[in-house]
Motif scaffolding. Structure first.
Motif, PDB file in Angstrom:
ATOM      1  N   VAL A  48       0.827  -1.200   0.000  1.00  0.00           N
ATOM      2  CA  VAL A  48       0.000   0.000   0.000  1.00  0.00           C
ATOM      3  C   VAL A  48       0.868   1.260   0.000  1.00  0.00           C
ATOM      4  O   VAL A  48       0.613   2.185  -0.758  1.00  0.00           O
ATOM      5  CB  VAL A  48      -0.920  -0.002   1.236  1.00  0.00           C
ATOM      6  N   ALA A  49       1.867   1.270   0.866  1.00  0.00           N
ATOM      7  CA  ALA A  49       2.735   2.444   0.988  1.00  0.00           C
ATOM      8  C   ALA A  49       4.091   2.004   1.515  1.00  0.00           C
ATOM      9  O   ALA A  49       4.198   1.032   2.262  1.00  0.00           O
ATOM     10  CB  ALA A  49       2.113   3.480   1.916  1.00  0.00           C
ATOM     11  N   HIS A  50       5.095   2.762   1.128  1.00  0.00           N
ATOM     12  CA  HIS A  50       6.474   2.420   1.457  1.00  0.00           C
ATOM     13  C   HIS A  50       7.229   3.700   1.758  1.00  0.00           C
ATOM     14  O   HIS A  50       6.998   4.728   1.116  1.00  0.00           O
ATOM     15  CB  HIS A  50       7.074   1.687   0.244  1.00  0.00           C
ATOM     16  N   ILE A  51       8.111   3.631   2.739  1.00  0.00           N
ATOM     17  CA  ILE A  51       8.959   4.783   3.048  1.00  0.00           C
ATOM     18  C   ILE A  51      10.379   4.277   3.256  1.00  0.00           C
ATOM     19  O   ILE A  51      10.618   3.337   4.020  1.00  0.00           O
ATOM     20  CB  ILE A  51       8.429   5.560   4.272  1.00  0.00           C
ATOM     21  N   THR A  52      11.325   4.881   2.553  1.00  0.00           N
ATOM     22  CA  THR A  52      12.714   4.461   2.680  1.00  0.00           C
ATOM     23  C   THR A  52      13.310   4.969   3.993  1.00  0.00           C
ATOM     24  O   THR A  52      12.704   5.768   4.719  1.00  0.00           O
ATOM     25  CB  THR A  52      13.559   4.988   1.522  1.00  0.00           C
ATOM     26  N   ASN A  53      14.522   4.518   4.265  1.00  0.00           N
ATOM     27  CA  ASN A  53      15.185   4.986   5.483  1.00  0.00           C
ATOM     28  C   ASN A  53      15.479   6.484   5.417  1.00  0.00           C
ATOM     29  O   ASN A  53      15.637   7.131   6.445  1.00  0.00           O
ATOM     30  CB  ASN A  53      16.477   4.205   5.721  1.00  0.00           C
ATOM     31  N   LEU A  54      15.499   7.044   4.214  1.00  0.00           N
ATOM     32  CA  LEU A  54      15.741   8.478   4.047  1.00  0.00           C
ATOM     33  C   LEU A  54      14.455   9.283   3.947  1.00  0.00           C
ATOM     34  O   LEU A  54      14.502  10.510   3.815  1.00  0.00           O
ATOM     35  CB  LEU A  54      16.606   8.722   2.809  1.00  0.00           C
ATOM     36  N   GLY A  55      13.316   8.598   3.979  1.00  0.00           N
ATOM     37  CA  GLY A  55      12.047   9.298   3.999  1.00  0.00           C
ATOM     38  C   GLY A  55      11.326   9.429   2.670  1.00  0.00           C
ATOM     39  O   GLY A  55      10.267  10.061   2.603  1.00  0.00           O
ATOM     40  N   TYR A  59       3.415   5.013  -3.159  1.00  0.00           N
ATOM     41  CA  TYR A  59       2.073   4.554  -2.836  1.00  0.00           C
ATOM     42  C   TYR A  59       1.492   3.724  -3.968  1.00  0.00           C
ATOM     43  O   TYR A  59       1.804   3.948  -5.138  1.00  0.00           O
ATOM     44  CB  TYR A  59       1.152   5.755  -2.590  1.00  0.00           C
ATOM     45  N   ALA A  60       0.624   2.811  -3.609  1.00  0.00           N
ATOM     46  CA  ALA A  60      -0.167   2.128  -4.612  1.00  0.00           C
ATOM     47  C   ALA A  60      -1.104   3.141  -5.262  1.00  0.00           C
ATOM     48  O   ALA A  60      -1.580   4.077  -4.602  1.00  0.00           O
ATOM     49  CB  ALA A  60      -0.973   0.999  -3.969  1.00  0.00           C
ATOM     50  N   ASP A  61      -1.390   2.941  -6.541  1.00  0.00           N
ATOM     51  CA  ASP A  61      -2.263   3.889  -7.252  1.00  0.00           C
ATOM     52  C   ASP A  61      -3.621   4.012  -6.568  1.00  0.00           C
ATOM     53  O   ASP A  61      -4.218   5.090  -6.562  1.00  0.00           O
ATOM     54  CB  ASP A  61      -2.460   3.432  -8.698  1.00  0.00           C
ATOM     55  N   SER A  62      -4.096   2.932  -5.993  1.00  0.00           N
ATOM     56  CA  SER A  62      -5.431   2.922  -5.405  1.00  0.00           C
ATOM     57  C   SER A  62      -5.547   3.804  -4.158  1.00  0.00           C
ATOM     58  O   SER A  62      -6.661   4.136  -3.742  1.00  0.00           O
ATOM     59  CB  SER A  62      -5.838   1.492  -5.049  1.00  0.00           C
ATOM     60  N   VAL A  63      -4.411   4.181  -3.563  1.00  0.00           N
ATOM     61  CA  VAL A  63      -4.473   4.986  -2.335  1.00  0.00           C
ATOM     62  C   VAL A  63      -3.797   6.349  -2.481  1.00  0.00           C
ATOM     63  O   VAL A  63      -3.823   7.150  -1.537  1.00  0.00           O
ATOM     64  CB  VAL A  63      -3.844   4.227  -1.144  1.00  0.00           C
ATOM     65  N   LYS A  64      -3.215   6.624  -3.635  1.00  0.00           N
ATOM     66  CA  LYS A  64      -2.546   7.907  -3.830  1.00  0.00           C
ATOM     67  C   LYS A  64      -3.501   9.066  -3.593  1.00  0.00           C
ATOM     68  O   LYS A  64      -4.636   9.059  -4.066  1.00  0.00           O
ATOM     69  CB  LYS A  64      -1.971   8.001  -5.245  1.00  0.00           C
ATOM     70  N   GLY A  65      -3.024  10.047  -2.847  1.00  0.00           N
ATOM     71  CA  GLY A  65      -3.846  11.209  -2.540  1.00  0.00           C
ATOM     72  C   GLY A  65      -4.768  11.016  -1.352  1.00  0.00           C
ATOM     73  O   GLY A  65      -5.373  11.983  -0.874  1.00  0.00           O
ATOM     74  N   ARG A  66      -4.874   9.782  -0.870  1.00  0.00           N
ATOM     75  CA  ARG A  66      -5.757   9.515   0.272  1.00  0.00           C
ATOM     76  C   ARG A  66      -4.974   9.026   1.497  1.00  0.00           C
ATOM     77  O   ARG A  66      -5.345   9.334   2.629  1.00  0.00           O
ATOM     78  CB  ARG A  66      -6.799   8.456  -0.098  1.00  0.00           C
ATOM     79  N   PHE A  67      -3.916   8.281   1.264  1.00  0.00           N
ATOM     80  CA  PHE A  67      -3.114   7.721   2.353  1.00  0.00           C
ATOM     81  C   PHE A  67      -1.773   8.447   2.418  1.00  0.00           C
ATOM     82  O   PHE A  67      -1.238   8.886   1.403  1.00  0.00           O
ATOM     83  CB  PHE A  67      -2.858   6.235   2.133  1.00  0.00           C
ATOM     84  N   SER A  68      -1.223   8.505   3.624  1.00  0.00           N
ATOM     85  CA  SER A  68       0.081   9.140   3.816  1.00  0.00           C
ATOM     86  C   SER A  68       0.891   8.339   4.828  1.00  0.00           C
ATOM     87  O   SER A  68       0.419   8.087   5.946  1.00  0.00           O
ATOM     88  CB  SER A  68      -0.102  10.574   4.310  1.00  0.00           C
ATOM     89  N   ILE A  69       2.097   7.955   4.436  1.00  0.00           N
ATOM     90  CA  ILE A  69       2.972   7.209   5.325  1.00  0.00           C
ATOM     91  C   ILE A  69       4.037   8.149   5.871  1.00  0.00           C
ATOM     92  O   ILE A  69       4.530   9.033   5.167  1.00  0.00           O
ATOM     93  CB  ILE A  69       3.610   6.003   4.590  1.00  0.00           C
ATOM     94  N   SER A  70       4.378   7.961   7.131  1.00  0.00           N
ATOM     95  CA  SER A  70       5.411   8.778   7.759  1.00  0.00           C
ATOM     96  C   SER A  70       6.157   7.933   8.785  1.00  0.00           C
ATOM     97  O   SER A  70       5.679   6.874   9.190  1.00  0.00           O
ATOM     98  CB  SER A  70       4.799  10.012   8.425  1.00  0.00           C
ATOM     99  N   ARG A  71       7.314   8.434   9.186  1.00  0.00           N
ATOM    100  CA  ARG A  71       8.094   7.700  10.178  1.00  0.00           C
ATOM    101  C   ARG A  71       8.693   8.659  11.189  1.00  0.00           C
ATOM    102  O   ARG A  71       8.987   9.824  10.875  1.00  0.00           O
ATOM    103  CB  ARG A  71       9.190   6.867   9.506  1.00  0.00           C
TER     104      ARG A  71
END
Length: 119
Positions: A48-55, A59-71
């Motif tokens: 669904v979503a991925h965040i690298t170690n550098l930030g 996102y999957a196309d189905s969730v772009k603009g709706r989901f947000s990943i953070s660390r």
């Protein structure tokens, strides 16, 4: 041993929001890429979503603009903010960790947290 513990799943109405969190232990959190997979009934797990170690995020196309990943590396936490939820977002959501969870199988998985979107 790497352990990932998710929280924050539950029920939401269509158009609503939920926030998932995942805390890692037994790992140098800051060097890992982190991701959220989901598995809907009768389907394979999907990223669904991925965040690298550098930030950097993807996102999957189905969730772009709706989901947000953070660390937050200080808290060893990765979060997934889910807005404008749809019934098709209902799934078990898994927190994952690895060198690159977008292109390689994750090295670690959480136990999963259920998200249900319905009226």
């Amino acid at each position: 041993q790497v352990q990932l513990v998710e929280s924050g799943g539950g029920w939401a109405q269509p158009g609503g929001s939920l926030r998932l969190s995942c805390v890692g232990s037994g790992m140098i959190f800051s060097v890992y890429a982190m991701g959220w997979y989901r598995q809907r009934p009768g389907t394979q797990r999907e990223l669904v979503a991925h965040i690298t170690n550098l930030g950097a995020t993807t996102y999957a196309d189905s969730v772009k603009g709706r989901f947000s990943i953070s660390r937050d590396n200080d808290k060893k936490m990765v979060s997934l903010e889910m807005n404008s939820l749809r019934p098709e977002d209902s799934a078990i959501y898994y927190c994952t960790a690895g060198p690159n969870v977008a292109t390689l199988p994750p090295q670690a998985w959480g136990q999963g947290t259920q998200v249900t979107v319905g009226s």
